[in-house]
Enzyme design. Structure first.
Site: not given
Ligand code: EPU
Length: 428
Positions: A23-24, A118, A123-124, A307, A399
């Site tokens: 998925k990711n 989710c 989630r900034p 995850d 999803r």
């Molecule tokens: N963060 C910030 N600022 C940013 C981006 C991230 O503060 O601009 C923080 C987040 O709040 C969090 C940390 O950095 O505390 C890591 O967030 P990340 O950006 O890595 O997460 P994401 O890209 O939103 C993806 C996966 C998630 C998975 C996370 C961590 C996708 C579409 N989603 O989310 O997957 O939990 O990486 O590995 O790739 C899932 O598949 O169930 C899922 C939620």
């Protein structure tokens, strides 16, 4: 009427299961197709709702989308002329924000509503926006939480991410791949899906090096060609079936995986008493003895993946003794604990730490999938439980898990889709 899963627990899972595309990875690669100057044929696409949403967004922008078979899709991004993602589609999933990087890389402009996905607390996306700015883009929030990003010409630059972020790493790669000059992303995420995206872009003629390490170097190219590419297997889907096998005292061969991607998960399952055998592209998981408690802390790759945190916690809820699970990525990823408690779990949460006191068994109960992996955890608990569990809000699970009922049933689970309403329960 609402759709639910009905699970009658207590059946050992046995046999083999084939893992779908990740998925990711696919939710990053589908937007990345916009950067191509030709047709992209993608294989091993999982049949999940997030793929449907990403394809709807591509179509709404003007791309031609054609399914060749149930897991192969062809995307022609050449007719695309729009650069605004519709609000209702953006709200359906987190990864809709990858259209910002992809549209910016293609047109120098993007208008994308803030994404859904989710709910793990705040989630900034400040690091994504910082990356776009470093490449020369102007970022402005417009009405209705829409983000507009404009750049007459993107120019490569150094981008240091303040924290390891999968999403920011992907978005910076998408924006930089056709920028003028060299971009260096430092403190980049190292997840397998980052490497998959880099391999996909490189297969179209991009020049990306270092993906899978914390420094990624991208030399911008003018044009990318069409390609044929196969998505990597989903490490979290694989981990979920492995955990389900362990929870039920089963014996399952999880096929079509890259065992290296699963090392942190196999290490914990072994620590808990499971027997694991690794093959080139499969892992056999079986458990005969009791489950042993252990501690888990989630971290960016190659650490234990957040995850898989809810699923491993569901398992630890059945292990002898006390386990401590620390969430190292998200502020609020224990919302599923209330649901597990309804099933008899003994778990106390304090901030980002859960203290799990193992119980001898779960009891079936009416529960909710509060998010995608929370839903997976509930299913694992229900498969091992005594009695019947009804799971509500299964759209979260759809999803991210392809043909879950079919795959679980093939392993011997008693799970079905039902429709419930007005006191009537109907099998679907
Ligand atoms: N963060 C910030 N600022 C940013 C981006 C991230 O503060 O601009 C923080 C987040 O709040 C969090 C940390 O950095 O505390 C890591 O967030 P990340 O950006 O890595 O997460 P994401 O890209 O939103 C993806 C996966 C998630 C998975 C996370 C961590 C996708 C579409 N989603 O989310 O997957 O939990 O990486 O590995 O790739 C899932 O598949 O169930 C899922 C939620």
């Amino acid at each position: 009427m609402s759709k639910k899963y009905l699970i009658r627990g207590g059946h050992r899972l046995t046999g083999s299961v084939d893992i779908s595309g990740a998925k990711n990875a696919v939710v990053a690669i589908l937007p990345a197709c916009l950067l191509s100057g030709g047709v992209c044929r993608l294989e091993n696409i999982p049949g999940i709702a997030d793929v449907g949403t990403a394809l709807e967004i591509l179509s709404s922008l003007g791309a031609t989308v054609r399914w060749l078979d149930k897991n192969t899709v062809e995307i022609d991004p050449r007719p695309v002329s729009l650069h605004t993602v519709p609000h209702d589609l953006a709200r359906k999933m987190r990864a809709s924000y990858y259209f910002i990087g992809a549209l910016l890389g293609r047109f120098g402009m993007a208008r994308v509503p803030m994404p859904g996905g989710c709910d793990f607390g705040v989630r900034p996306i400040d690091q994504h926006l910082k990356g776009f700015s470093a490449l020369g883009a102007t970022v402005s929030p417009v009405e209705n939480a829409i983000i507009e990003v404009l750049a007459p010409r993107l120019v490569g630059n150094a981008i240091y991410l303040d924290m390891v972020s999968v999403g920011a790493t992907v978005n910076c790669m998408l924006a930089a791949v056709r920028a003028r000059g060299v971009t260096i992303i430092e403190n980049a995420a190292k997840e397998p899906h980052i490497v998959d995206l880099a391999n996909f872009l490189n297969s179209m003629g991009a020049d990306i090096r270092g993906a899978g390490t914390d420094v990624i170097k991208i030399r911008g190219v003018d044009l990318l060609s069409g390609t044929t590419y196969s998505i990597i297997p989903d490490q979290i889907e694989a981990g979920t079936y492995m955990a389900a096998a362990v929870a039920t005292g089963g014996d399952v061969l999880v096929r079509g995986v890259i065992p290296k991607h699963l090392e942190s998960i196999t290490a914990k399952l072994s620590e808990m008493g499971a027997d694991i055998e690794e093959y080139d592209d499969a892992i056999r998981v079986c458990r005969t003895g009791p489950l042993t408690h252990c501690n888990v802390k989630t971290m960016p790759h190659p650490g234990f993946p957040t995850d898989m945190q809810p699923q491993i916690s569901a398992l630890l809820g059945l292990a002898e003794g006390t386990s401590i699970v620390t969430e190292g990525i998200w502020d609020n990823r224990f919302r599923y604990v209330d649901e597990l408690r309804r099933m008899g779990a003994d778990i106390q949460v304090d901030g980002k730490v859960a203290v799990i006191q193992g119980v001898s068994h779960y009891k079936g109960a009416p529960v909710k999938a509060v998010d995608l992996r929370a839903g997976a955890a509930i299913i694992i608990a229900a498969l091992a439980a005594v009695g019947e569990t009804q799971v509500e809000d299964i759209h979260h699970i759809e999803r991210g898990y392809e043909r879950l009922i079919e795959k679980m049933r093939s392993l011997g689970a008693d799970i079905s889709l039902i429709q419930v309403g007005d006191g009537i329960r109907q099998a679907l």
